[in-house]
Design a protein around this motif. Structure first.
Motif, PDB file in Angstrom:
ATOM      1  N   SER A   8       0.850  -1.184   0.000  1.00  0.00           N
ATOM      2  CA  SER A   8       0.000   0.000   0.000  1.00  0.00           C
ATOM      3  C   SER A   8       0.889   1.238   0.000  1.00  0.00           C
ATOM      4  O   SER A   8       1.647   1.475   0.942  1.00  0.00           O
ATOM      5  CB  SER A   8      -0.887   0.011   1.249  1.00  0.00           C
ATOM      6  N   ASP A  35      -4.842   3.653  -1.871  1.00  0.00           N
ATOM      7  CA  ASP A  35      -5.919   4.022  -0.946  1.00  0.00           C
ATOM      8  C   ASP A  35      -6.463   5.405  -1.274  1.00  0.00           C
ATOM      9  O   ASP A  35      -5.753   6.398  -1.155  1.00  0.00           O
ATOM     10  CB  ASP A  35      -5.385   4.003   0.487  1.00  0.00           C
ATOM     11  N   GLY A 142      -8.672   4.534   7.193  1.00  0.00           N
ATOM     12  CA  GLY A 142      -8.387   5.965   7.312  1.00  0.00           C
ATOM     13  C   GLY A 142      -6.911   6.270   7.425  1.00  0.00           C
ATOM     14  O   GLY A 142      -6.464   7.302   6.943  1.00  0.00           O
ATOM     15  N   GLY A 145      -0.456   2.244   9.383  1.00  0.00           N
ATOM     16  CA  GLY A 145       0.299   2.077  10.626  1.00  0.00           C
ATOM     17  C   GLY A 145      -0.526   1.794  11.870  1.00  0.00           C
ATOM     18  O   GLY A 145      -0.018   1.938  12.977  1.00  0.00           O
ATOM     19  N   ASP A 175      -6.441  -6.111   4.764  1.00  0.00           N
ATOM     20  CA  ASP A 175      -5.846  -4.776   4.695  1.00  0.00           C
ATOM     21  C   ASP A 175      -5.869  -4.125   6.076  1.00  0.00           C
ATOM     22  O   ASP A 175      -6.933  -3.861   6.625  1.00  0.00           O
ATOM     23  CB  ASP A 175      -6.664  -3.940   3.699  1.00  0.00           C
ATOM     24  N   GLY A 177      -2.603  -3.314   9.257  1.00  0.00           N
ATOM     25  CA  GLY A 177      -1.806  -3.878  10.342  1.00  0.00           C
ATOM     26  C   GLY A 177      -1.185  -5.228  10.034  1.00  0.00           C
ATOM     27  O   GLY A 177      -0.826  -5.972  10.948  1.00  0.00           O
ATOM     28  N   GLY A 197       1.215  -1.731   4.253  1.00  0.00           N
ATOM     29  CA  GLY A 197       1.753  -0.394   4.047  1.00  0.00           C
ATOM     30  C   GLY A 197       2.962  -0.155   4.922  1.00  0.00           C
ATOM     31  O   GLY A 197       4.105  -0.190   4.474  1.00  0.00           O
ATOM     32  N   ASN A 198       2.681   0.012   6.207  1.00  0.00           N
ATOM     33  CA  ASN A 198       3.744   0.326   7.151  1.00  0.00           C
ATOM     34  C   ASN A 198       4.825  -0.759   7.217  1.00  0.00           C
ATOM     35  O   ASN A 198       6.015  -0.457   7.331  1.00  0.00           O
ATOM     36  CB  ASN A 198       3.109   0.525   8.542  1.00  0.00           C
TER      37      ASN A 198
HETATM   38  C1  DX5 Z   1      -6.160   1.876   5.747  1.00  0.00           C
HETATM   39  C2  DX5 Z   1      -5.814   1.558   4.324  1.00  0.00           C
HETATM   40  C3  DX5 Z   1      -4.708   0.589   4.216  1.00  0.00           C
HETATM   41  C4  DX5 Z   1      -3.414   1.048   4.812  1.00  0.00           C
HETATM   42  C5  DX5 Z   1      -2.728  -0.153   5.365  1.00  0.00           C
HETATM   43  O1  DX5 Z   1      -7.279   2.677   5.769  1.00  0.00           O
HETATM   44  O2  DX5 Z   1      -6.917   1.021   3.631  1.00  0.00           O
HETATM   45  O3  DX5 Z   1      -4.509   0.125   2.896  1.00  0.00           O
HETATM   46  O4  DX5 Z   1      -2.573   1.690   3.895  1.00  0.00           O
HETATM   47  O5  DX5 Z   1      -1.581   0.268   5.993  1.00  0.00           O
HETATM   48  P1  DX5 Z   1      -0.893  -0.588   7.128  1.00  0.00           P
HETATM   49  O6  DX5 Z   1      -0.421  -1.867   6.481  1.00  0.00           O
HETATM   50  O7  DX5 Z   1       0.195   0.300   7.567  1.00  0.00           O
HETATM   51  O8  DX5 Z   1      -1.921  -0.852   8.185  1.00  0.00           O
END
Ligand code: DX5
Ligand code: ZN
Length: 228
Positions: A8, A35, A142, A145, A175, A177, A197-198
């Motif tokens: 992400s 996103d 939203g 991380g 999707d 954490g 993402g994170n």
């Molecule tokens: C959250 C997004 C995710 C987010 C995930 O609202 O839909 O796609 O980027 O990021 P991590 O993997 O850091 O939770």
């Protein structure tokens, strides 16, 4: 089962997006998760069709566009036009979900439906045969991380069972954490598309982080295949 890793870009450095995408691709990204947030459906604002179009110019893998916006019907064509290969919409945002899913598919794009953490799996019952994939949110959407909500693991299992029961082979995506510690359990529960993402762009080496996350997910998949 096939497994795809979808980094992400929300957690990437937006001033160096091209480099971030290239690193994730070198690490084995199968998709790029984009996103889209409107500050209304979720309390944050991110990117729109022009950014998706710019990403499309440099990406070598398909774009998985996650719409966290009110009234997504108004923008689906724009995102399709910008280069999305997959578009997912929230069941919570749509009174006429069947119409929306049908419309996305009519554009030649894979249609996904998304469930927020508090949304029941039962809400998929009628739409399941129509969808190309189901996205289970494992955080409240939203922000990147956030901490993984543990109950999401059994929810993935329940979604997989519901899809199987309706004769659908649509993959389940997760999707929020997701990291090296929980990815194996999620794959064992039935996840085939892993968004992170994170855990990728929050590290000093996104290429290596992508590679390691994919290796952990694939190892869990092999284990499941041995069991069956
Ligand atoms: C959250 C997004 C995710 C987010 C995930 O609202 O839909 O796609 O980027 O990021 P991590 O993997 O850091 O939770
Ligand atoms: Zn997302």
């Amino acid at each position: 089962m096939t497994l795809r890793i979808a980094p992400s870009i929300l957690s990437a450095d937006f001033a160096a997006l091209g480099e971030a995408i290239a690193a994730a691709e070198r690490g084995g990204a199968d998709l790029l998760h984009v996103d889209v947030m409107d500050g209304h459906f979720v309390p944050n604002i991110t990117v729109g069709p022009p950014v998706v179009r710019a990403i499309k110019r440099v990406a070598h893998v398909p774009l998985d566009v996650h719409l966290m916006i009110s009234d997504p019907d108004r923008y689906i064509e724009s995102f399709a036009d910008a280069g999305a290969s997959m578009i997912s919409v929230h069941v919570e945002a749509l009174p006429h979900l069947h119409r929306t899913v049908t419309f996305i598919k009519s554009l030649g794009i894979e249609a996904g439906v998304v469930l927020n953490p508090s949304t029941s799996v039962v809400s998929l019952e009628e739409i399941a045969p129509e969808v190309d994939f189901v996205l289970v949110m494992s955080v409240n959407p939203g922000f990147g991380g956030q901490a993984f909500i543990p109950r999401s693991e059994s929810k993935v299992r329940a979604v997989r069972e519901l899809l199987d029961r309706t004769g659908s082979a649509a993959p389940v995506e997760v999707d929020g954490g997701v990291d090296l510690h929980n990815v194996g359990r999620l794959v064992a529960a039935g996840v085939e598309i892993v968004v992170a993402g994170n855990a990728i762009f929050g590290t000093p080496d996104p290429e290596d982080a992508t590679r390691r996350l994919k290796a952990a997910a694939l190892a869990a998949l092999r284990l499941e295949e041995l069991k069956s």
